[in-house]
Design a protein around this motif. Structure first.
Motif, PDB file in Angstrom:
ATOM      1  N   GLU A  40       0.781  -1.112  -0.148  1.00 17.60           N
ATOM      2  CA  GLU A  40       0.071  -0.076   0.187  1.00 17.60           C
ATOM      3  C   GLU A  40       0.844   1.308   0.062  1.00 17.60           C
ATOM      4  OE1 GLU A  40      -3.293   0.037  -0.337  1.00 17.60           O
ATOM      5  OE2 GLU A  40      -3.134  -2.042  -0.546  1.00 17.60           O
ATOM      6  N   PRO A  41       0.346   2.298  -0.671  1.00 15.70           N
ATOM      7  CA  PRO A  41       1.241   3.542  -0.416  1.00 15.70           C
ATOM      8  C   PRO A  41       1.620   4.172   0.901  1.00 15.70           C
ATOM      9  CG  PRO A  41      -0.724   3.920  -2.139  1.00 15.70           C
ATOM     10  CD  PRO A  41      -0.881   2.471  -1.480  1.00 15.70           C
ATOM     11  N   ARG A  42       2.722   4.638   0.870  1.00  9.80           N
ATOM     12  CA  ARG A  42       3.271   4.905   2.032  1.00  9.80           C
ATOM     13  C   ARG A  42       3.050   6.556   2.129  1.00  9.80           C
ATOM     14  NH1 ARG A  42       9.443   4.864   4.431  1.00  9.80           N
ATOM     15  NH2 ARG A  42       9.152   5.650   6.371  1.00  9.80           N
ATOM     16  N   PHE A  43       2.242   7.240   2.850  1.00  8.77           N
ATOM     17  CA  PHE A  43       2.122   8.508   2.578  1.00  8.77           C
ATOM     18  C   PHE A  43       3.106   9.506   3.532  1.00  8.77           C
ATOM     19  CE2 PHE A  43      -1.913   6.522   1.042  1.00  8.77           C
ATOM     20  CZ  PHE A  43      -2.057   7.435  -0.071  1.00  8.77           C
ATOM     21  N   LEU A  44       3.389  10.827   2.933  1.00  8.71           N
ATOM     22  CA  LEU A  44       4.326  11.597   3.831  1.00  8.71           C
ATOM     23  C   LEU A  44       3.688  12.763   4.561  1.00  8.71           C
ATOM     24  CD1 LEU A  44       6.818  12.203   1.133  1.00  8.71           C
ATOM     25  CD2 LEU A  44       7.013  10.617   2.833  1.00  8.71           C
ATOM     26  N   PHE A  45       2.434  12.765   4.156  1.00  3.21           N
ATOM     27  CA  PHE A  45       1.510  13.944   4.903  1.00  3.21           C
ATOM     28  C   PHE A  45       0.002  13.412   4.967  1.00  3.21           C
ATOM     29  CE2 PHE A  45       4.867  16.238   2.576  1.00  3.21           C
ATOM     30  CZ  PHE A  45       5.335  17.010   3.483  1.00  3.21           C
ATOM     31  N   SER A  46      -0.832  14.195   5.933  1.00  2.00           N
ATOM     32  CA  SER A  46      -1.786  14.358   6.260  1.00  2.00           C
ATOM     33  C   SER A  46      -2.370  15.623   5.997  1.00  2.00           C
ATOM     34  CB  SER A  46      -2.461  13.417   7.476  1.00  2.00           C
ATOM     35  OG  SER A  46      -3.718  13.918   7.786  1.00  2.00           O
ATOM     36  N   ILE A  47      -3.264  15.840   5.202  1.00  2.00           N
ATOM     37  CA  ILE A  47      -3.993  17.294   5.030  1.00  2.00           C
ATOM     38  C   ILE A  47      -5.567  17.043   5.277  1.00  2.00           C
ATOM     39  CG2 ILE A  47      -4.515  19.322   3.397  1.00  2.00           C
ATOM     40  CD1 ILE A  47      -1.662  18.562   2.142  1.00  2.00           C
ATOM     41  N   GLY A  48      -6.113  17.721   6.495  1.00  2.00           N
ATOM     42  CA  GLY A  48      -7.480  17.640   6.693  1.00  2.00           C
ATOM     43  C   GLY A  48      -7.793  16.066   6.986  1.00  2.00           C
ATOM     44  N   GLU A  49      -6.775  15.478   7.567  1.00  2.00           N
ATOM     45  CA  GLU A  49      -7.053  14.056   7.820  1.00  2.00           C
ATOM     46  C   GLU A  49      -7.114  13.161   6.999  1.00  2.00           C
ATOM     47  OE1 GLU A  49      -6.428  13.315  11.022  1.00  2.00           O
ATOM     48  OE2 GLU A  49      -6.588  15.542  11.622  1.00  2.00           O
ATOM     49  N   VAL A  50      -6.683  13.774   5.587  1.00  2.00           N
ATOM     50  CA  VAL A  50      -6.674  12.535   4.506  1.00  2.00           C
ATOM     51  C   VAL A  50      -4.982  12.404   4.006  1.00  2.00           C
ATOM     52  CG1 VAL A  50      -7.052  12.357   1.976  1.00  2.00           C
ATOM     53  CG2 VAL A  50      -8.933  13.421   3.557  1.00  2.00           C
ATOM     54  N   PRO A  51      -4.616  11.133   4.149  1.00  2.00           N
ATOM     55  CA  PRO A  51      -3.327  11.024   3.724  1.00  2.00           C
ATOM     56  C   PRO A  51      -2.945  11.388   2.221  1.00  2.00           C
ATOM     57  CG  PRO A  51      -4.004   9.068   4.589  1.00  2.00           C
ATOM     58  CD  PRO A  51      -5.464   9.867   4.580  1.00  2.00           C
ATOM     59  N   THR A 242      -6.003  19.374  -7.125  1.00  2.00           N
ATOM     60  CA  THR A 242      -6.758  19.386  -8.325  1.00  2.00           C
ATOM     61  C   THR A 242      -6.796  17.935  -9.183  1.00  2.00           C
ATOM     62  OG1 THR A 242      -4.978  20.202  -9.734  1.00  2.00           O
ATOM     63  CG2 THR A 242      -6.395  21.742  -8.631  1.00  2.00           C
ATOM     64  N   ASP A 243      -5.755  17.207  -8.790  1.00  2.00           N
ATOM     65  CA  ASP A 243      -5.510  15.914  -9.530  1.00  2.00           C
ATOM     66  C   ASP A 243      -4.785  14.945  -8.627  1.00  2.00           C
ATOM     67  OD1 ASP A 243      -5.488  14.633 -12.140  1.00  2.00           O
ATOM     68  OD2 ASP A 243      -5.353  16.799 -12.836  1.00  2.00           O
ATOM     69  N   SER A 244      -5.364  13.870  -8.475  1.00  2.00           N
ATOM     70  CA  SER A 244      -4.752  12.818  -7.491  1.00  2.00           C
ATOM     71  C   SER A 244      -5.336  11.272  -8.047  1.00  2.00           C
ATOM     72  CB  SER A 244      -5.254  12.824  -6.064  1.00  2.00           C
ATOM     73  OG  SER A 244      -4.893  12.138  -5.481  1.00  2.00           O
ATOM     74  N   ARG A 245      -4.332  10.513  -7.994  1.00  2.00           N
ATOM     75  CA  ARG A 245      -4.421   8.814  -8.136  1.00  2.00           C
ATOM     76  C   ARG A 245      -5.282   8.291  -6.751  1.00  2.00           C
ATOM     77  NH1 ARG A 245      -2.119   7.634 -12.937  1.00  2.00           N
ATOM     78  NH2 ARG A 245      -0.387   9.023 -13.502  1.00  2.00           N
ATOM     79  N   ASN A 246      -5.196   9.034  -5.733  1.00  2.00           N
ATOM     80  CA  ASN A 246      -5.636   8.495  -4.601  1.00  2.00           C
ATOM     81  C   ASN A 246      -6.777   9.325  -4.212  1.00  2.00           C
ATOM     82  OD1 ASN A 246      -3.358   6.461  -4.077  1.00  2.00           O
ATOM     83  ND2 ASN A 246      -2.349   8.303  -4.149  1.00  2.00           N
ATOM     84  N   VAL A 247      -7.396   9.223  -2.951  1.00  2.00           N
ATOM     85  CA  VAL A 247      -8.284  10.222  -2.458  1.00  2.00           C
ATOM     86  C   VAL A 247      -7.870  11.504  -2.370  1.00  2.00           C
ATOM     87  CG1 VAL A 247      -9.907  10.667  -0.562  1.00  2.00           C
ATOM     88  CG2 VAL A 247      -9.610   8.291  -1.079  1.00  2.00           C
ATOM     89  N   PRO A 248      -8.368  12.628  -2.947  1.00  2.00           N
ATOM     90  CA  PRO A 248      -7.923  14.191  -2.852  1.00  2.00           C
ATOM     91  C   PRO A 248      -8.096  14.574  -1.492  1.00  2.00           C
ATOM     92  CG  PRO A 248      -9.223  13.798  -4.856  1.00  2.00           C
ATOM     93  CD  PRO A 248      -9.294  12.810  -4.023  1.00  2.00           C
ATOM     94  N   CYS A 249      -7.129  15.304  -1.038  1.00  2.00           N
ATOM     95  CA  CYS A 249      -7.000  15.770   0.281  1.00  2.00           C
ATOM     96  C   CYS A 249      -7.957  17.182   0.240  1.00  2.00           C
ATOM     97  CB  CYS A 249      -5.595  15.984   0.803  1.00  2.00           C
ATOM     98  SG  CYS A 249      -4.719  17.498  -0.146  1.00  2.00           S
ATOM     99  N   ALA A 250      -8.180  17.690   1.419  1.00  2.00           N
ATOM    100  CA  ALA A 250      -9.075  18.916   1.752  1.00  2.00           C
ATOM    101  C   ALA A 250      -8.170  19.886   1.201  1.00  2.00           C
ATOM    102  CB  ALA A 250      -9.458  18.871   3.059  1.00  2.00           C
ATOM    103  N   ASP A 251      -8.889  21.047   1.076  1.00  2.00           N
ATOM    104  CA  ASP A 251      -8.098  22.594   0.764  1.00  2.00           C
ATOM    105  C   ASP A 251      -7.451  22.977   2.118  1.00  2.00           C
ATOM    106  OD1 ASP A 251      -9.129  22.128  -1.663  1.00  2.00           O
ATOM    107  OD2 ASP A 251     -10.925  23.804  -1.587  1.00  2.00           O
ATOM    108  N   LEU A 252      -6.473  23.577   1.848  1.00  2.00           N
ATOM    109  CA  LEU A 252      -6.149  24.377   2.909  1.00  2.00           C
ATOM    110  C   LEU A 252      -5.581  25.870   2.638  1.00  2.00           C
ATOM    111  CD1 LEU A 252      -2.094  24.154   3.219  1.00  2.00           C
ATOM    112  CD2 LEU A 252      -3.083  22.426   1.837  1.00  2.00           C
TER     113      LEU A 252
END
Length: 338
Positions: A40-51, A242-252
């Motif tokens: 599974e992808p290993r994410f570096l950040f969480s933005i708005g609780e979305v990896p 604006t573009d993501s192969r995964n779940v797009p994170c929230a705006d900030l």
């Protein structure tokens, strides 16, 4: 001819035949083994609780000039160095090794930006942190820049690499060959060293034209895993995925105060569905500016270029446009409703 000579010839022929056969079968090395476990992808950040921003991928930050693209880089760097929340952004690793290559700013401007990130991270601003290596690249030639990047990535083994000025790594960003060569080189770095590479992409100056500049921007956008757009409104920098192969994170959102320090801000709350529908209509209007009708493939290409998005995002937007009754479809022909 003696028996030994014949045996030697036969042996050489068999050896040559085996080598040819082995060479022809090398393609099998690239078959995906579906029996292996999926990583599974290993994410570096969480933005708005979305990896978001996975390890070992190409990431883009796009926007028009002076809209805060670079500042978003430094905001992310500050989050990594602090090891704690900054607004809605938090790191998902305990420790990072970060490299920044800047081809655009002066030494004075680069130093100021680095110090802003360090201060926001709660670190000393008068000395280098071992986890963060900024490189001043403006005086170097293209060949020198690429060599420094390759050597530094190999030696330092960073988790993430920021390239501020990726178009400065090739002569002509309108050249398809040069653009593809650069993109393949970046992909090879992510593959060989497992690092994430974040590139700043410049959009055209016109507010009605969100295209990336040149073939480089267009081709790179199709290879990105995540792409963030940065804009500026009422003194705030607004960031959207604006573009993501995964779940797009929230705006900030964030800002820089009068003293030059980062400040966290609340992202502007708005009706996402209404905003998306309005954006699709805006882009479709641009697509049909010169033509009254198009076939599907032609419309996908036009939408992709006008909105500066990937193929899959353009296809999804056209599907949504049909569902919202923005488009008329007759046989294979698409026209926009006015």
């Amino acid at each position: 001819m003696g028996v030994n000579v014949l045996q030697e010839m036969t042996s050489e022929q068999m050896k040559f035949k085996a080598e040819v056969t082995e060479d022809k079968l090398k393609y099998r090395n690239h078959i995906l083994d579906l029996s292996l476990p999926t990583n599974e992808p290993r994410f570096l950040f969480s933005i708005g609780e979305v990896p978001t921003i996975p390890q070992g991928e190409l990431i883009g930050i796009k926007g028009r000039a002076k809209m805060g693209k670079s500042q978003f880089e430094y905001y992310l760097i500050a989050v990594m160095l602090s090891g704690a929340y900054r607004g809605s952004v938090r790191p998902l690793q305990d420790r990072y090794k970060v490299i920044l290559f800047d081809t655009e700013q002066s030494q004075v401007s680069l130093k100021k930006c680095c110090q802003r990130a360090l201060k926001f991270a709660g670190l000393p601003t008068d000395k280098n942190d071992t986890r963060f290596l900024p490189f001043f690249m403006r005086p170097l030639s293209i060949e020198e820049r690429r060599k420094v990047i390759a050597d530094a990535v190999e030696a330092e083994k960073p988790d993430i690499v920021f390239i501020d000025g990726v178009r400065d790594l090739l002569q002509d960003f309108n050249s398809l060959d040069q653009s593809n060569d650069l993109i393949q080189w970046l992909l090879s770095l992510t593959s060989e060293y497992g690092c994430t590479i974040v590139s700043v992409l410049h959009q055209n100056k016109s507010k009605d034209d969100g295209n990336m500049r040149g073939h480089l921007g267009t081709e790179l956008l199709n290879k990105l895993t995540d792409c963030f757009e940065v804009s500026k409104k009422d003194g705030k920098f607004l960031v959207s995925c604006t573009d993501s192969r995964n779940v797009p994170c929230a705006d900030l959102a964030f800002s820089i105060d009068v003293e030059g320090n980062f400040q966290t801000e609340e992202a502007i709350a708005e009706d996402k569905n209404s905003a998306r529908a309005a954006e699709i209509q805006r882009v479709l209007k641009l697509c049909f500016k010169e033509k009254s009708s198009m076939r599907y493939g032609e419309l996908v290409e036009a939408y992709k270029l006008e909105a500066a998005v990937s193929d899959r995002t353009a296809q999804r937007a056209i599907k949504d446009a049909k569902e919202h009754d923005f488009l008329c479809v007759t046989e294979d022909s698409y026209t926009v409703k006015t």
